[in-house]
Design a protein around this motif. Structure first.
Motif, PDB file in Angstrom:
ATOM      1  N   TYR A  58     -11.157   4.284  -0.382  1.00  0.00           N
ATOM      2  CA  TYR A  58     -10.341   2.964  -0.831  1.00  0.00           C
ATOM      3  C   TYR A  58     -10.975   2.442  -1.929  1.00  0.00           C
ATOM      4  O   TYR A  58     -10.477   2.470  -3.228  1.00  0.00           O
ATOM      5  CB  TYR A  58      -9.984   2.179   0.017  1.00  0.00           C
ATOM      6  N   SER A 180      -5.579  -5.326   3.154  1.00  0.00           N
ATOM      7  CA  SER A 180      -4.408  -4.525   2.553  1.00  0.00           C
ATOM      8  C   SER A 180      -3.998  -3.822   3.840  1.00  0.00           C
ATOM      9  O   SER A 180      -4.394  -4.184   4.913  1.00  0.00           O
ATOM     10  CB  SER A 180      -5.331  -3.525   1.652  1.00  0.00           C
ATOM     11  N   GLN A 188      -1.071   6.258   0.947  1.00  0.00           N
ATOM     12  CA  GLN A 188      -1.036   4.743   0.129  1.00  0.00           C
ATOM     13  C   GLN A 188      -0.714   5.325  -1.368  1.00  0.00           C
ATOM     14  O   GLN A 188      -0.211   4.573  -2.171  1.00  0.00           O
ATOM     15  CB  GLN A 188      -2.516   4.152   0.025  1.00  0.00           C
ATOM     16  N   LEU A 192       2.348   4.249  -3.633  1.00  0.00           N
ATOM     17  CA  LEU A 192       2.104   3.649  -5.085  1.00  0.00           C
ATOM     18  C   LEU A 192       2.767   4.380  -6.311  1.00  0.00           C
ATOM     19  O   LEU A 192       3.744   3.903  -7.159  1.00  0.00           O
ATOM     20  CB  LEU A 192       0.588   3.173  -5.420  1.00  0.00           C
TER      21      LEU A 192
ATOM     22  N   HIS B  49      -8.497  -7.283  -0.815  1.00  0.00           N
ATOM     23  CA  HIS B  49      -8.240  -5.831  -0.232  1.00  0.00           C
ATOM     24  C   HIS B  49      -9.119  -5.720   0.849  1.00  0.00           C
ATOM     25  O   HIS B  49      -8.470  -5.530   2.153  1.00  0.00           O
ATOM     26  CB  HIS B  49      -8.582  -4.704  -1.375  1.00  0.00           C
ATOM     27  N   SER B 138     -12.420   1.970  -7.544  1.00  0.00           N
ATOM     28  CA  SER B 138     -11.134   1.708  -6.603  1.00  0.00           C
ATOM     29  C   SER B 138     -10.356   3.113  -6.816  1.00  0.00           C
ATOM     30  O   SER B 138     -10.084   3.430  -8.047  1.00  0.00           O
ATOM     31  CB  SER B 138     -10.425   0.372  -7.406  1.00  0.00           C
ATOM     32  N   TYR B 140      -7.293   3.009  -6.613  1.00  0.00           N
ATOM     33  CA  TYR B 140      -5.903   2.792  -7.214  1.00  0.00           C
ATOM     34  C   TYR B 140      -6.183   1.362  -8.222  1.00  0.00           C
ATOM     35  O   TYR B 140      -5.902   0.180  -7.603  1.00  0.00           O
ATOM     36  CB  TYR B 140      -4.843   2.250  -6.319  1.00  0.00           C
ATOM     37  N   ALA B 143      -3.637  -1.240  -8.811  1.00  0.00           N
ATOM     38  CA  ALA B 143      -2.893  -1.963  -7.831  1.00  0.00           C
ATOM     39  C   ALA B 143      -3.607  -3.226  -7.118  1.00  0.00           C
ATOM     40  O   ALA B 143      -5.045  -2.956  -6.911  1.00  0.00           O
ATOM     41  CB  ALA B 143      -2.541  -0.842  -6.778  1.00  0.00           C
ATOM     42  N   ASP B 147       0.390  -5.040  -4.021  1.00  0.00           N
ATOM     43  CA  ASP B 147       0.846  -3.787  -4.494  1.00  0.00           C
ATOM     44  C   ASP B 147       0.904  -2.573  -3.386  1.00  0.00           C
ATOM     45  O   ASP B 147       1.741  -1.898  -3.209  1.00  0.00           O
ATOM     46  CB  ASP B 147       0.359  -3.408  -5.948  1.00  0.00           C
ATOM     47  N   VAL B 148      -0.289  -2.445  -2.815  1.00  0.00           N
ATOM     48  CA  VAL B 148      -0.565  -1.542  -1.793  1.00  0.00           C
ATOM     49  C   VAL B 148       0.243  -1.805  -0.478  1.00  0.00           C
ATOM     50  O   VAL B 148       0.809  -0.684  -0.089  1.00  0.00           O
ATOM     51  CB  VAL B 148      -1.975  -1.519  -1.348  1.00  0.00           C
ATOM     52  N   LYS B 149       0.443  -3.092  -0.325  1.00  0.00           N
ATOM     53  CA  LYS B 149       1.367  -3.291   0.868  1.00  0.00           C
ATOM     54  C   LYS B 149       2.663  -3.069   0.364  1.00  0.00           C
ATOM     55  O   LYS B 149       3.708  -2.806   1.112  1.00  0.00           O
ATOM     56  CB  LYS B 149       1.057  -4.895   1.379  1.00  0.00           C
ATOM     57  N   LYS B 152       4.196   0.292   0.541  1.00  0.00           N
ATOM     58  CA  LYS B 152       4.368   0.900   1.656  1.00  0.00           C
ATOM     59  C   LYS B 152       5.892   0.682   2.160  1.00  0.00           C
ATOM     60  O   LYS B 152       6.709   1.419   2.683  1.00  0.00           O
ATOM     61  CB  LYS B 152       3.683   0.409   2.783  1.00  0.00           C
TER      62      LYS B 152
END
Lengths: 241, 224
Positions: A58, A180, A188, A192, B49, B138, B140, B143, B147-149, B152
């Protein structure tokens, strides 16, 4: 009852590595720790971090811990706040000597440490071996480049030895907080990608009649393939879809 | 040096604590794990995060070889690692303004901790004890944690709507689509880089341009 692993929260794993760097210098009198620092700095100049190749990562970071700090500024405790008043005592420097004598002690590390802190998807059991194996398989060249100046790394030449070495350098988390979600990274990234693409779709398809909207939506779904994590997605570490 | 990877900032802080207080700190962390309600403030802040605390004394520093000198320290040390969105000031100040009590609870036993209020001594304390990251990654970079949550939610709702809408009439499809958008209005939104707040963010911008050029070249190749 099995003991709780402090490095696991849900499906996320907090890996903390402190690898001691040898206290030596190259022929050009450059400290090994500074070579490590330079090589990591070079990663910043690449278009993609080598860590993009390590599955399930991550976020992660590398830094060199040169030493610890000595606290000298007053804190919130009354003792340190009033200590400076000792200098106001009469009889020359006695008050100041007292004050200096009561300052926090000075600590220094004997070695410098390469710190690797990583958050990855390890599943409910925290598959550290699997993660480290994937890391070795993906970037063993870069690992040797960075860890090559560390104590105990001389013998590391395969994934099993790398896993054993990293476990010797691992520190347990006292508290691991996950703000998160902890889905597998490909999930993930796919989500996104869908979020970005669907936001653009919604903007671009305003004001259409139902039949046209439906046709466009059908084409959109065929393009983005929402259920296929291996299909179109947001590549790890990339700044554009 | 780069504390920034896209929208994420990496903070590293190391602070001394007396060994007997370290046990109290460990106990507080243990209680926070047992009673997750204690972390509600952190969750509400919604800009982190991942974060972690590690506490170690001199004998716990990894010792890998006989020739490696052993550590001999007066104090135990607390290491803090955070991955958050926004600038350094936004992050530090949000703690001070939103959950000063919780922050003080985690650090109050550390030597010369000034408390999170007032701001200036707290800023000085963090700056003094912070270590710069050399390489930060990172998966992403565009994000935020939100944004990550949110992504989903979007994925779940989108796939569900696609599945449910197969047998609908066009008008029913339109009504369902509008309901979908209404339901996702807090989760949608294009992801862009944050405004440049540091020179490290400039480097991020440069990397984004490189990726865009690469993408454009790829698209050109496909079309041509």
């Amino acid at each position: 009852m099995a003991k709780r692993n402090p490095n696991i929260s849900g499906n996320a794993y907090a890996l903390t590595i402190l690898a001691p760097i040898k206290n030596g210098y190259t022929e050009e009198q450059i400290a090994y720790a500074d070579i490590v620092r330079c090589r990591l700095q070079d990663w910043n100049n690449q278009d993609y971090s080598p860590m993009t190749q390590v599955p399930q990562t991550y976020l992660c970071r590398y830094y060199v811990l040169d030493d610890v700090y000595t606290e000298s500024l007053p804190g919130a405790d009354p003792r340190s706040r009033w200590l400076d008043l000792l200098t106001a005592l009469p009889f020359g420097g006695i008050g100041n000597k007292l004050r200096v004598g009561m300052l926090p002690k000075e600590d220094h590390l004997q070695s410098r440490y390469l710190v690797f802190s990583c958050n990855f998807h390890g599943g409910p059991e925290g598959d550290l071996d699997g993660y480290l194996r994937g890391m070795w398989q993906a970037i063993s060249g870069q690992i040797k480049d960075i860890w090559g100046f560390c104590y105990g790394f001389e013998e590391v030449d395969n994934a099993d030895k790398f896993i054993a070495y990293m476990k010797k350098c691992q520190l347990p988390a006292a508290l691991f907080f996950v703000g998160s979600n902890d889905d597998p990274l490909p999930e993930q990234l796919k989500a996104l990608y869908l979020k970005q693409e669907f936001a653009n779709f919604a903007v671009a398809n305003q004001g259409l009649d139902a039949a046209a909207l439906r046709a466009n939506f059908k084409a959109f779904i065929e393009r983005v393939q929402p259920n296929d994590v291996n299909g179109p997605t947001w590549p790890a570490g990339k700044y554009t879809v | 040096m780069s504390n920034i990877a896209g929208k994420a900032y990496a903070m590293n802080v190391i602070t001394p604590i007396k060994s007997y207080w370290a046990w109290i700190n460990k106990l507080i962390f243990w209680a926070a794990i047992k009673f997750p309600g204690a972390l509600t403030g952190l969750i509400t802040l919604s800009l982190i995060h991942y974060a972690r605390w590690v506490i170690l004394k001199d004998s716990e520093f990894p010792h890998l070889a006989k020739e490696q000198p052993k550590e001999k320290l007066h104090y135990t040390y607390m290491l803090f690692f955070s991955n958050f969105n926004g600038s350094w000031d936004q992050y530090v100040d949000s703690f001070t303004f939103a959950i000063p009590g919780g922050l003080d609870l985690f650090w109050k036993w550390n030597i010369r901790y000034p408390k999170s209020v007032t701001l200036t001594p707290f800023h000085k304390y963090i700056r003094y004890n912070q270590i710069e990251t050399i390489h930060y990654y990172s998966a992403y970079p565009l994000a935020a944690a939100n944004d990550v949550k949110a992504a989903k939610q979007v994925k779940t709702a989108l796939t569900q709507f696609h599945q449910d809408s197969q047998t609908l009439s066009d008008d029913e499809f339109m009504a369902g689509y509008k309901t979908l958008l209404r339901g996702l209005q807090h989760d949608l939104g294009d992801m862009y880089p944050t405004p440049i707040v540091t020179m490290a963010a400039y480097e991020v911008q440069e990397r984004k341009y490189k990726h865009e050029r690469e993408q454009a070249a790829l698209a050109g190749g496909e079309n041509g």
